[in-house]
Design a protein around this motif. Structure first.
Motif, PDB file in Angstrom:
ATOM      1  N   ARG A  85     -29.567  -6.626   8.024  1.00 30.68           N
ATOM      2  CA  ARG A  85     -28.740  -5.788   8.890  1.00 30.68           C
ATOM      3  C   ARG A  85     -28.652  -4.356   8.394  1.00 30.68           C
ATOM      4  O   ARG A  85     -28.470  -3.425   9.189  1.00 30.68           O
ATOM      5  CB  ARG A  85     -27.337  -6.387   8.988  1.00 30.68           C
ATOM      6  CG  ARG A  85     -27.263  -7.623   9.874  1.00 30.68           C
ATOM      7  CD  ARG A  85     -25.910  -8.284   9.790  1.00 30.68           C
ATOM      8  NE  ARG A  85     -25.807  -9.392  10.742  1.00 30.68           N
ATOM      9  CZ  ARG A  85     -24.832 -10.303  10.716  1.00 30.68           C
ATOM     10  NH1 ARG A  85     -23.894 -10.244   9.774  1.00 30.68           N
ATOM     11  NH2 ARG A  85     -24.806 -11.261  11.626  1.00 30.68           N
ATOM     12  N   ALA A  86     -28.800  -4.173   7.088  1.00 33.19           N
ATOM     13  CA  ALA A  86     -28.761  -2.818   6.530  1.00 33.19           C
ATOM     14  C   ALA A  86     -30.053  -2.052   6.802  1.00 33.19           C
ATOM     15  O   ALA A  86     -30.141  -0.854   6.510  1.00 33.19           O
ATOM     16  CB  ALA A  86     -28.491  -2.875   5.032  1.00 33.19           C
ATOM     17  N   GLY A  87     -31.061  -2.739   7.347  1.00 32.15           N
ATOM     18  CA  GLY A  87     -32.293  -2.067   7.742  1.00 32.15           C
ATOM     19  C   GLY A  87     -33.392  -2.056   6.718  1.00 32.15           C
ATOM     20  O   GLY A  87     -34.429  -1.411   6.928  1.00 32.15           O
ATOM     21  N   TYR A  88     -33.228  -2.785   5.603  1.00 33.43           N
ATOM     22  CA  TYR A  88     -34.298  -2.839   4.603  1.00 33.43           C
ATOM     23  C   TYR A  88     -35.371  -3.823   5.060  1.00 33.43           C
ATOM     24  O   TYR A  88     -35.085  -4.826   5.716  1.00 33.43           O
ATOM     25  CB  TYR A  88     -33.739  -3.228   3.236  1.00 33.43           C
ATOM     26  CG  TYR A  88     -32.875  -2.137   2.664  1.00 33.43           C
ATOM     27  CD1 TYR A  88     -33.447  -1.032   2.045  1.00 33.43           C
ATOM     28  CD2 TYR A  88     -31.486  -2.184   2.794  1.00 33.43           C
ATOM     29  CE1 TYR A  88     -32.656  -0.007   1.545  1.00 33.43           C
ATOM     30  CE2 TYR A  88     -30.688  -1.170   2.296  1.00 33.43           C
ATOM     31  CZ  TYR A  88     -31.273  -0.079   1.677  1.00 33.43           C
ATOM     32  OH  TYR A  88     -30.483   0.938   1.194  1.00 33.43           O
ATOM     33  N   ARG A  89     -36.584  -3.533   4.698  1.00 31.87           N
ATOM     34  CA  ARG A  89     -37.728  -4.282   5.220  1.00 31.87           C
ATOM     35  C   ARG A  89     -37.858  -5.641   4.539  1.00 31.87           C
ATOM     36  O   ARG A  89     -38.008  -5.729   3.325  1.00 31.87           O
ATOM     37  CB  ARG A  89     -39.004  -3.456   5.030  1.00 31.87           C
ATOM     38  CG  ARG A  89     -40.212  -4.039   5.751  1.00 31.87           C
ATOM     39  CD  ARG A  89     -41.216  -2.949   6.077  1.00 31.87           C
ATOM     40  NE  ARG A  89     -41.593  -2.207   4.903  1.00 31.87           N
ATOM     41  CZ  ARG A  89     -42.660  -2.500   4.136  1.00 31.87           C
ATOM     42  NH1 ARG A  89     -43.430  -3.519   4.460  1.00 31.87           N
ATOM     43  NH2 ARG A  89     -42.953  -1.760   3.093  1.00 31.87           N
ATOM     44  N   ILE A  93     -38.377  -5.116   0.454  1.00 31.54           N
ATOM     45  CA  ILE A  93     -38.928  -3.938  -0.208  1.00 31.54           C
ATOM     46  C   ILE A  93     -37.795  -2.942  -0.443  1.00 31.54           C
ATOM     47  O   ILE A  93     -37.090  -2.564   0.492  1.00 31.54           O
ATOM     48  CB  ILE A  93     -40.036  -3.279   0.640  1.00 31.54           C
ATOM     49  CG1 ILE A  93     -41.173  -4.284   0.889  1.00 31.54           C
ATOM     50  CG2 ILE A  93     -40.572  -2.028  -0.052  1.00 31.54           C
ATOM     51  CD1 ILE A  93     -41.880  -4.767  -0.357  1.00 31.54           C
ATOM     52  N   ASP A  94     -37.608  -2.537  -1.691  1.00 31.54           N
ATOM     53  CA  ASP A  94     -36.534  -1.599  -2.014  1.00 31.54           C
ATOM     54  C   ASP A  94     -36.971  -0.162  -1.689  1.00 31.54           C
ATOM     55  O   ASP A  94     -38.116   0.070  -1.277  1.00 31.54           O
ATOM     56  CB  ASP A  94     -36.066  -1.776  -3.467  1.00 31.54           C
ATOM     57  CG  ASP A  94     -37.026  -1.211  -4.509  1.00 31.54           C
ATOM     58  OD1 ASP A  94     -37.945  -0.427  -4.168  1.00 31.54           O
ATOM     59  OD2 ASP A  94     -36.847  -1.536  -5.704  1.00 31.54           O
ATOM     60  N   PRO A  95     -36.098   0.830  -1.850  1.00 26.39           N
ATOM     61  CA  PRO A  95     -36.434   2.202  -1.442  1.00 26.39           C
ATOM     62  C   PRO A  95     -37.597   2.835  -2.190  1.00 26.39           C
ATOM     63  O   PRO A  95     -38.147   3.849  -1.744  1.00 26.39           O
ATOM     64  CB  PRO A  95     -35.138   2.970  -1.721  1.00 26.39           C
ATOM     65  CG  PRO A  95     -34.064   1.947  -1.597  1.00 26.39           C
ATOM     66  CD  PRO A  95     -34.662   0.706  -2.180  1.00 26.39           C
ATOM     67  N   MET A 109     -37.954  -7.090  -4.152  1.00 28.53           N
ATOM     68  CA  MET A 109     -36.775  -7.735  -4.697  1.00 28.53           C
ATOM     69  C   MET A 109     -36.518  -9.028  -3.922  1.00 28.53           C
ATOM     70  O   MET A 109     -36.627  -9.051  -2.687  1.00 28.53           O
ATOM     71  CB  MET A 109     -35.552  -6.819  -4.595  1.00 28.53           C
ATOM     72  CG  MET A 109     -35.680  -5.544  -5.405  1.00 28.53           C
ATOM     73  SD  MET A 109     -35.671  -5.855  -7.190  1.00 28.53           S
ATOM     74  CE  MET A 109     -36.819  -4.563  -7.752  1.00 28.53           C
ATOM     75  N   GLU A 110     -36.166 -10.092  -4.640  1.00 27.30           N
ATOM     76  CA  GLU A 110     -35.972 -11.403  -4.028  1.00 27.30           C
ATOM     77  C   GLU A 110     -34.529 -11.860  -4.186  1.00 27.30           C
ATOM     78  O   GLU A 110     -33.928 -11.703  -5.249  1.00 27.30           O
ATOM     79  CB  GLU A 110     -36.894 -12.436  -4.683  1.00 27.30           C
ATOM     80  CG  GLU A 110     -36.725 -13.844  -4.131  1.00 27.30           C
ATOM     81  CD  GLU A 110     -37.473 -14.901  -4.943  1.00 27.30           C
ATOM     82  OE1 GLU A 110     -37.819 -15.941  -4.359  1.00 27.30           O
ATOM     83  OE2 GLU A 110     -37.691 -14.694  -6.152  1.00 27.30           O
ATOM     84  N   MET A 111     -34.001 -12.457  -3.122  1.00 23.96           N
ATOM     85  CA  MET A 111     -32.779 -13.242  -3.211  1.00 23.96           C
ATOM     86  C   MET A 111     -33.172 -14.706  -3.238  1.00 23.96           C
ATOM     87  O   MET A 111     -34.053 -15.136  -2.475  1.00 23.96           O
ATOM     88  CB  MET A 111     -31.848 -12.964  -2.030  1.00 23.96           C
ATOM     89  CG  MET A 111     -31.101 -11.658  -2.152  1.00 23.96           C
ATOM     90  SD  MET A 111     -29.769 -11.517  -0.942  1.00 23.96           S
ATOM     91  CE  MET A 111     -28.948 -10.038  -1.588  1.00 23.96           C
TER      92      MET A 111
END
Length: 313
Positions: A224-228, A247-249, A254-256
């Motif tokens: 929802r925050a728009g990160y891919r 994918i971070d900025p 990065m994995e949850m």
């Protein structure tokens, strides 16, 4: 090495050119807590972890993996490991001494086979932490780190020989050979893994959430925050853990995750999983197939220019 002096993974540290966006990502979206901020280096803790920090972000014109840090049981373990590595010809970056980073402690740094900086420490001050509550979708702790290598067989052997890591499972392609080695230093299925890639780099870092509901809520928050999102939600075969990759900025993956398998050292036998079988990558079938696009995303930018170069902090 019959016995591993390594007890667990502490943190991974990165340098990034888009510093402010990385800090915002971890603090405002990923669910980490700023433990210390000196303006050019920010230390992030996980609320459920006793570690002073689980990742550190350094402002830099270059993007790189600064180091990976592991814990040891005591000073004797640290000193013995440093002596053994030195005697084996491993390049020592700093001899065992009081650490000057957050939480202090006693430890040393050295280069691994490919030139990444590795730190091993003990007596680091324990952070006041807490139980993560039901539906609280923030990381409990750092789960594991995966490293890309164009010589994964040699890397696996190096970590087994010098740091006492054990092989838990292997991902294999019938024609391409072994693609992934899951390595453990405790009863956790893996604290690190080595992936076949075109160069040395960080493949991904993984953060453990409280449970399935928290993992799904956390994944949804990042979406929802728009990160891919590049892969997931799903559940791997090796390790039996869930996954959602983002994918971070700065282009790192990065994995949850949650529910990573705990194993019995006396009875465990490593499996060889065929990556051509859909259930190997995702038992649920919800995340989509692992494809060339995802693989290339996880190759990340090469760290070759920074190998055998220790970070300034």
């Amino acid at each position: 090495m019959a016995f591993s002096p390594i007890t667990h993974i502490r943190h991974f540290d990165i340098a990034v050119p888009d510093f402010d966006k990385q800090v915002e990502f971890y603090r405002n979206h990923w669910g980490l807590t700023v433990q210390h901020d000196d303006g050019d280096v920010v230390y992030f803790a996980a609320e459920g972890s006793p570690e002073q920090y689980v990742t550190r972000v350094r402002r830099s014109t270059d993007k790189r993996l600064d180091l990976v840090a592991f814990g040891a049981a005591d000073r004797e373990s640290v000193d013995t490991l440093a002596q053994d590595l030195g005697a084996a010809g491993v390049k020592i970056v700093s001899e065992p001494d009081a650490l000057q980073t957050l939480g202090g402690g006693y430890g040393f740094r050295f280069f691994d086979l490919e030139g990444r900086t590795i730190e091993v420490s003990t007596e680091v001050e324990v952070r006041k932490h807490r139980k993560i509550e039901e539906r609280e979708a923030i990381p409990v702790r750092l789960s594991h780190v995966v490293l890309n290598s164009n010589q994964p067989e040699a890397m696996r052997s190096w970590y087994e020989k010098h740091l006492g890591f054990r092989l838990s499972d292997t991902l294999n392609h019938p024609h391409a050979g072994d693609l992934f080695y899951f390595m453990r230093c405790s009863t956790q299925h893996h604290s690190m893994a080595i992936a076949r890639g075109p160069h040395a780099s960080l493949q991904h870092a993984s953060f453990e959430l409280r449970g399935l509901d928290e993992y799904m809520r956390g994944s949804g928050r990042i979406i929802r925050a728009g990160y891919r999102k590049i892969w997931g939600p799903g559940r791997h075969a090796a390790g039996d853990n869930t996954f959602t990759y983002f994918i971070d900025p700065n282009g790192n993956t990065m994995e949850m995750t949650t529910e990573l398998e705990m194993i019995d050292e006396d009875s465990w036998h490593p499996h060889i999983y065929d990556v051509q079988e859909p259930e190997t990558s995702d038992q649920w079938g919800t995340g989509g197939d692992m494809d060339e696009f995802i693989t290339k995303e996880m190759f990340n930018d090469s760290d070759n220019d920074h190998l055998f170069v220790a970070p300034p902090v």
